[in-house]
Design an enzyme around this catalytic site. Sequence first.
Site: not given
Ligand code: S3P
Length: 423
Positions: A21, A314
């Site tokens: 993702k 996550d």
């Molecule tokens: C992500 C960063 C994370 C993660 C999210 C995806 C990203 O969040 O929890 O599902 O793709 O940069 P945070 O940046 O708030 O830690």
Amino acid sequence: MKKILPLTHGLRGEIEIPGDKSISHRAIILSSLSNSHVEVSNFLAAADCMSTVKCMKALGAKIRQSGEKLLITGQTLHEPENVLDADNSGTTLRLLMGLLAPQKFLTTFTGDTSLRKRPMARVIQPLTQMGASIVGRNSNKNLPITILPNKKNLRGITYQMPVASAQVKSAILLAGLFAETPTTVIEPAPSRNHTEKMLEAFGVQLEKSGNAIKIFPTNKLIAPDRIFVPCDISSAAYWIVLATVLKNSNIIIRDVGINPTRTGILDVLKNMGAKIELLNERTSGGELSADINVVPSKLRGVEIGGEIIPRLIDEIPILAVAAAFAEGTTIIRDVSELKVKESDRLAAIVDEFNKISPETFTATDDSLIIRGGRKKIFAECKTHSDHRMAMSLSIFGAAAEGVAFDNADCVKISYPNFFDAFR
Ligand code: S3P
């Protein structure tokens, strides 16, 4: 109500999981900024990444989906005709706020009920320091948020981030790409570095030293012709845990991204006693990947916290499930960020998982404590409309006495065909 029955015969064979993702979001955004054609394969065609596609199209990018491939031709960004809706996707919103803060046109963002509650001041504050004008609703600066046309170029800043967050870091780096002078962002602990890796793959100059990253502005991105997105370790984690705790299992998951900023879950599960083997390690587009083999094993409780947390942020719901099957107590510290995810995951884990394994999960302000090895029962639970809660509950139920839960459809955010493996 979705019902998951106990999987009594073990999980066996090859499990196919979708593309990463985080990397998919970044591939869409950066490819949309270059002037050439980019083919993104194994792209995650799930709701979150489609929110990014929709927003980038509204900003002028030419994006066409062909099977699991995305064909992208970047264009100069233009003012969107309407409000941009990031739906449930914090990554879409925060990364695009960074991209749009330096632009000479106006953008307004909104999102769904969950995203409208999530904190955005953490992005608005550094972007404002760079010279951007951004207004949000109420003192928490929640959505809807408007980025006013930027009259002067942004200035580079040095920013010490109060929380380790890849989304905040990426927003600052994307804004820094268009600033007048270099920008340095310093993280308290390393979060996922896919933005840095992909910027470098697009020819952007970055300097890294410890937890500091300095970006040198450029208006010319040189896109690779092709980007291969490895499979998502966060999605693989559900099956890795199920195969670990379920007797008679033996699975292989191919092409999983094993970027070290994402593999905290493997490190912790191995420390708990899990038998996880990485095969055929290789690099593609600067990202490491491997095939993963998992067979069952006995787990023991562990204590973790500090720097490892951003490397598995996550995966904490599914790690909590694994800990419920371990012998002894697991303590997961420094997890207050869980409160501001798609749901308040700290509260959701305690409220819902205790229905399956009573008196197992407790939380303090920033820790989660799991007393493993207690009795499991069939339960009706709530997903809190959070995809990671729905998938973790499914694995918990499948490994125990079954589970039923509402709003199963929320898995479409990151893993649309998640339930196929239970058929
Ligand atoms: C992500 C960063 C994370 C993660 C999210 C995806 C990203 O969040 O929890 O599902 O793709 O940069 P945070 O940046 O708030 O830690």
